[in-house]
Motif scaffolding. Structure first.
Motif, PDB file in Angstrom:
ATOM      1  N   MET A   1       0.842  -1.175   0.000  1.00 39.48           N
ATOM      2  CA  MET A   1       0.000   0.000   0.000  1.00 39.48           C
ATOM      3  C   MET A   1       0.888   1.240   0.000  1.00 39.48           C
ATOM      4  SD  MET A   1      -3.009   0.876   2.658  1.00 39.48           S
ATOM      5  CE  MET A   1      -3.976   2.323   2.490  1.00 39.48           C
ATOM      6  N   GLU A   2       0.534   2.184  -0.853  1.00 38.54           N
ATOM      7  CA  GLU A   2       1.293   3.426  -0.933  1.00 38.54           C
ATOM      8  C   GLU A   2       0.883   4.376   0.187  1.00 38.54           C
ATOM      9  OE1 GLU A   2       0.870   5.339  -4.671  1.00 38.54           O
ATOM     10  OE2 GLU A   2       0.967   3.463  -5.759  1.00 38.54           O
ATOM     11  N   ARG A   3       1.815   5.240   0.511  1.00 37.28           N
ATOM     12  CA  ARG A   3       1.501   6.279   1.481  1.00 37.28           C
ATOM     13  C   ARG A   3       1.046   7.504   0.700  1.00 37.28           C
ATOM     14  NH1 ARG A   3       2.317   7.542   6.747  1.00 37.28           N
ATOM     15  NH2 ARG A   3       2.664   9.726   7.203  1.00 37.28           N
ATOM     16  N   ILE A   4      -0.067   8.094   1.119  1.00 34.81           N
ATOM     17  CA  ILE A   4      -0.608   9.259   0.435  1.00 34.81           C
ATOM     18  C   ILE A   4      -0.264  10.517   1.232  1.00 34.81           C
ATOM     19  CG2 ILE A   4      -2.858   8.963   1.509  1.00 34.81           C
ATOM     20  CD1 ILE A   4      -4.073  10.111  -1.049  1.00 34.81           C
ATOM     21  N   GLU A   5       0.090  11.544   0.542  1.00 41.99           N
ATOM     22  CA  GLU A   5       0.444  12.806   1.191  1.00 41.99           C
ATOM     23  C   GLU A   5      -0.793  13.463   1.794  1.00 41.99           C
ATOM     24  OE1 GLU A   5       3.525  14.078   1.561  1.00 41.99           O
ATOM     25  OE2 GLU A   5       4.294  12.257   0.626  1.00 41.99           O
ATOM     26  N   ARG A   6      -0.577  14.216   2.839  1.00 38.40           N
ATOM     27  CA  ARG A   6      -1.678  14.864   3.543  1.00 38.40           C
ATOM     28  C   ARG A   6      -2.429  15.842   2.645  1.00 38.40           C
ATOM     29  NH1 ARG A   6      -0.734  18.877   8.388  1.00 38.40           N
ATOM     30  NH2 ARG A   6       1.231  18.794   7.306  1.00 38.40           N
ATOM     31  N   GLN A   7      -1.702  16.623   1.839  1.00 40.39           N
ATOM     32  CA  GLN A   7      -2.367  17.592   0.964  1.00 40.39           C
ATOM     33  C   GLN A   7      -3.240  16.894  -0.072  1.00 40.39           C
ATOM     34  OE1 GLN A   7       1.130  17.837   1.216  1.00 40.39           O
ATOM     35  NE2 GLN A   7       1.490  19.789   2.218  1.00 40.39           N
ATOM     36  N   ALA A   8      -2.766  15.769  -0.583  1.00 38.86           N
ATOM     37  CA  ALA A   8      -3.549  15.025  -1.569  1.00 38.86           C
ATOM     38  C   ALA A   8      -4.826  14.477  -0.934  1.00 38.86           C
ATOM     39  CB  ALA A   8      -2.725  13.891  -2.167  1.00 38.86           C
ATOM     40  N   LEU A   9      -4.722  13.948   0.262  1.00 35.16           N
ATOM     41  CA  LEU A   9      -5.893  13.429   0.957  1.00 35.16           C
ATOM     42  C   LEU A   9      -6.863  14.551   1.284  1.00 35.16           C
ATOM     43  CD1 LEU A   9      -7.405  11.055   2.132  1.00 35.16           C
ATOM     44  CD2 LEU A   9      -6.071  11.303   4.214  1.00 35.16           C
ATOM     45  N   SER A  10      -6.357  15.694   1.688  1.00 32.11           N
ATOM     46  CA  SER A  10      -7.219  16.846   1.963  1.00 32.11           C
ATOM     47  C   SER A  10      -7.982  17.257   0.712  1.00 32.11           C
ATOM     48  CB  SER A  10      -6.399  18.029   2.469  1.00 32.11           C
ATOM     49  OG  SER A  10      -5.838  17.740   3.715  1.00 32.11           O
ATOM     50  N   ALA A  11      -7.302  17.282  -0.433  1.00 29.35           N
ATOM     51  CA  ALA A  11      -7.952  17.651  -1.693  1.00 29.35           C
ATOM     52  C   ALA A  11      -9.038  16.647  -2.066  1.00 29.35           C
ATOM     53  CB  ALA A  11      -6.912  17.750  -2.803  1.00 29.35           C
ATOM     54  N   ILE A  12      -8.759  15.367  -1.835  1.00 35.85           N
ATOM     55  CA  ILE A  12      -9.758  14.333  -2.136  1.00 35.85           C
ATOM     56  C   ILE A  12     -10.979  14.507  -1.244  1.00 35.85           C
ATOM     57  CG2 ILE A  12     -10.241  11.857  -1.999  1.00 35.85           C
ATOM     58  CD1 ILE A  12      -7.296  11.403  -2.844  1.00 35.85           C
ATOM     59  N   LEU A  13     -10.772  14.742   0.039  1.00 35.89           N
ATOM     60  CA  LEU A  13     -11.898  14.924   0.961  1.00 35.89           C
ATOM     61  C   LEU A  13     -12.725  16.148   0.597  1.00 35.89           C
ATOM     62  CD1 LEU A  13     -10.229  14.002   4.357  1.00 35.89           C
ATOM     63  CD2 LEU A  13     -11.919  12.672   3.073  1.00 35.89           C
ATOM     64  N   LEU A  14     -12.061  17.221   0.170  1.00 36.97           N
ATOM     65  CA  LEU A  14     -12.791  18.423  -0.226  1.00 36.97           C
ATOM     66  C   LEU A  14     -13.543  18.229  -1.532  1.00 36.97           C
ATOM     67  CD1 LEU A  14     -10.282  21.217   0.785  1.00 36.97           C
ATOM     68  CD2 LEU A  14     -12.458  20.638   1.874  1.00 36.97           C
ATOM     69  N   ALA A  15     -13.104  17.271  -2.351  1.00 32.02           N
ATOM     70  CA  ALA A  15     -13.789  16.980  -3.611  1.00 32.02           C
ATOM     71  C   ALA A  15     -14.986  16.050  -3.401  1.00 32.02           C
ATOM     72  CB  ALA A  15     -12.815  16.344  -4.594  1.00 32.02           C
ATOM     73  N   ALA A  16     -15.106  15.475  -2.224  1.00 28.76           N
ATOM     74  CA  ALA A  16     -16.224  14.586  -1.924  1.00 28.76           C
ATOM     75  C   ALA A  16     -17.518  15.395  -1.852  1.00 28.76           C
ATOM     76  CB  ALA A  16     -15.984  13.867  -0.598  1.00 28.76           C
ATOM     77  N   PRO A  17     -18.644  14.734  -2.052  1.00 31.26           N
ATOM     78  CA  PRO A  17     -19.922  15.453  -1.967  1.00 31.26           C
ATOM     79  C   PRO A  17     -20.095  16.135  -0.609  1.00 31.26           C
ATOM     80  CG  PRO A  17     -20.238  13.214  -2.774  1.00 31.26           C
ATOM     81  CD  PRO A  17     -18.815  13.326  -2.352  1.00 31.26           C
TER      82      PRO A  17
END
Length: 62
Positions: A1-17
């Motif tokens: 499993m890859e480690r995801i950067e915090r900024q990338a995860l934040s962007a994904i969460l903000l893109a969620a409905p």
């Protein structure tokens, strides 16, 4: 499993409905579960690079 950067995860969460992000805070347990499932699906879709077309999205004539 890859480690995801915090900024990338934040962007994904903000893109969620928006309803899913707010849905985590409601008192109804079933709604919280649906919201968490939607957020998890959004994260998985973005990490895998797959984003299925929304059948409810109207197409614009060009």
């Amino acid at each position: 499993m890859e480690r995801i950067e915090r900024q990338a995860l934040s962007a994904i969460l903000l893109a969620a409905p928006g309803w899913a992000r707010v849905g985590l805070t409601v008192p109804d347990e079933r709604m919280r579960e649906r919201a968490a499932d939607s957020l998890a699906a959004t994260i998985i879709e973005k990490l895998e690079g797959s984003s299925p077309a929304d059948v409810n999205q109207l197409s614009l004539p060009l």
